[in-house]
Design an enzyme around this catalytic site. Structure first.
Site: not given
Ligand code: LCV
Length: 259
Positions: A138, A108, A64
């Site tokens: 959730y 999600g 999400h």
């Molecule tokens: C907005 C993002 C996101 C993102 N949203 O790259 O299941 S529930 O209930 O939790 C539900 C509500 C749900 O699905 O919530 C989301 C759950 N997702 C996560 O917890 C994953 C969050 N993301 C990460 O842990 C990392 O981004 C991963 C491991 C996926 C990739 O890491 P990596 O180092 O390759 P970055 O973290 O640098 O992310 C690149 C850009 O994408 C945005 C993040 O904020 C960053 O933006 P900026 O460059 O502007 O800082 N981003 C990543 N995931 N779910 N934005």
């Protein structure tokens, strides 16, 4: 730039997540393009649809779009949330949807993959169910998706730890259909799609809908539903939910108080 790429050949459709900058987060905009893609596939009488990320994607989908989660005491995953629309579109689609997965699948997006009819993964696929990491309650249908996709022990481990489960274990536990070498992932997936596309689309469509109705046929009393909704409200009205979202946006570990 299109956030979702569309292709169809010999009645086999492909929808490719194409927003690498945001790690294919399931934003309203990206989900709208996916819903449009499914509508186009239905009009084109696709017999199978492959849902995938680009070949070089390290992250299949980050789940999400956290920036679009409400924090004002509203249900973050209500009926009209983009993620809910997407899961229902997959479940209601009149032919099999195959998730072709390599890289990380988060939150999600895990539900999206598990709502697909078949899951074929490469060795770098991981699956993390993350509500506990964000303080998110959730929703009922999503929990049913998980319960229908994996052993309850694995579901509890995934939801309580929010830690990724690797493809090898996911296959061993029956959560995905096949784990194949990365270099064979596409040929294996489209080979299966080809077999399905040559079978009776009407018979398959009816059996897919039968299975959807039957797996969803879990009796829940109105009292039970209200109980669950009341519990969820406690969570999305909580300091912990606000802290989970704030910590994500501030790129720091959350510190949950339990209130
Ligand atoms: C907005 C993002 C996101 C993102 N949203 O790259 O299941 S529930 O209930 O939790 C539900 C509500 C749900 O699905 O919530 C989301 C759950 N997702 C996560 O917890 C994953 C969050 N993301 C990460 O842990 C990392 O981004 C991963 C491991 C996926 C990739 O890491 P990596 O180092 O390759 P970055 O973290 O640098 O992310 C690149 C850009 O994408 C945005 C993040 O904020 C960053 O933006 P900026 O460059 O502007 O800082 N981003 C990543 N995931 N779910 N934005």
């Amino acid at each position: 730039m299109r956030l979702v790429l569309f292709d169809i050949e010999h009645a086999i459709g492909t929808l490719t997540l194409n927003h690498p900058r945001k790690r294919n987060a399931l934003s309203n905009e990206l989900v709208d393009e996916l819903l449009d893609g499914f509508a186009r596939m239905r009009a084109a009488e696709a017999r199978v649809v492959v849902l995938r990320a680009a070949d070089d994607a390290k992250v299949w989908s980050a789940g999400h779009d956290v920036d679009e989660l409400p924090v004002s005491g509203r249900d973050p995953l209500g009926w009209d949330d983009a993620l809910r629309h997407l899961v229902r579109a997959i479940e209601d689609f009149p032919c099999p949807v195959i998730a072709m997965v390599d890289g990380g699948v988060w939150g999600g997006a895990c539900e999206v993959v598990l709502a697909c009819d078949l899951v074929v993964a490469g060795p770098n696929a991981t699956f993390a169910v993350t509500p506990a990491k964000l303080g998110v309650p959730y929703n009922v249908s999503g929990m049913m998706t998980f319960m229908n996709s994996a052993n309850i022990r694995l579901v509890k481990e995934m939801v309580f730890t929010a830690q990724p489960v690797g493809a090898e274990r996911a296959e061993r536990m029956g959560m995905i259909n096949h784990l194949v070498p990365a270099e064979e992932l596409s040929s294996f997936t489209y080979g299966m799609a080809g077999v399905i596309s040559k079978n009776s689309p009407l018979s398959i469509r009816v059996m897919k809908e039968q299975l959807r109705v039957l797996t969803g046929a879990n009796p829940m009393t109105p009292r039970g539903f209200e109980r669950i909704q009341g519990l969820r409200r406690i969570v999305y009205d909580s300091d912990d939910y606000r802290e989970g979202i704030a910590a994500f946006k501030e790129k720091r570990p959350p510190s949950f108080s339990g209130s």
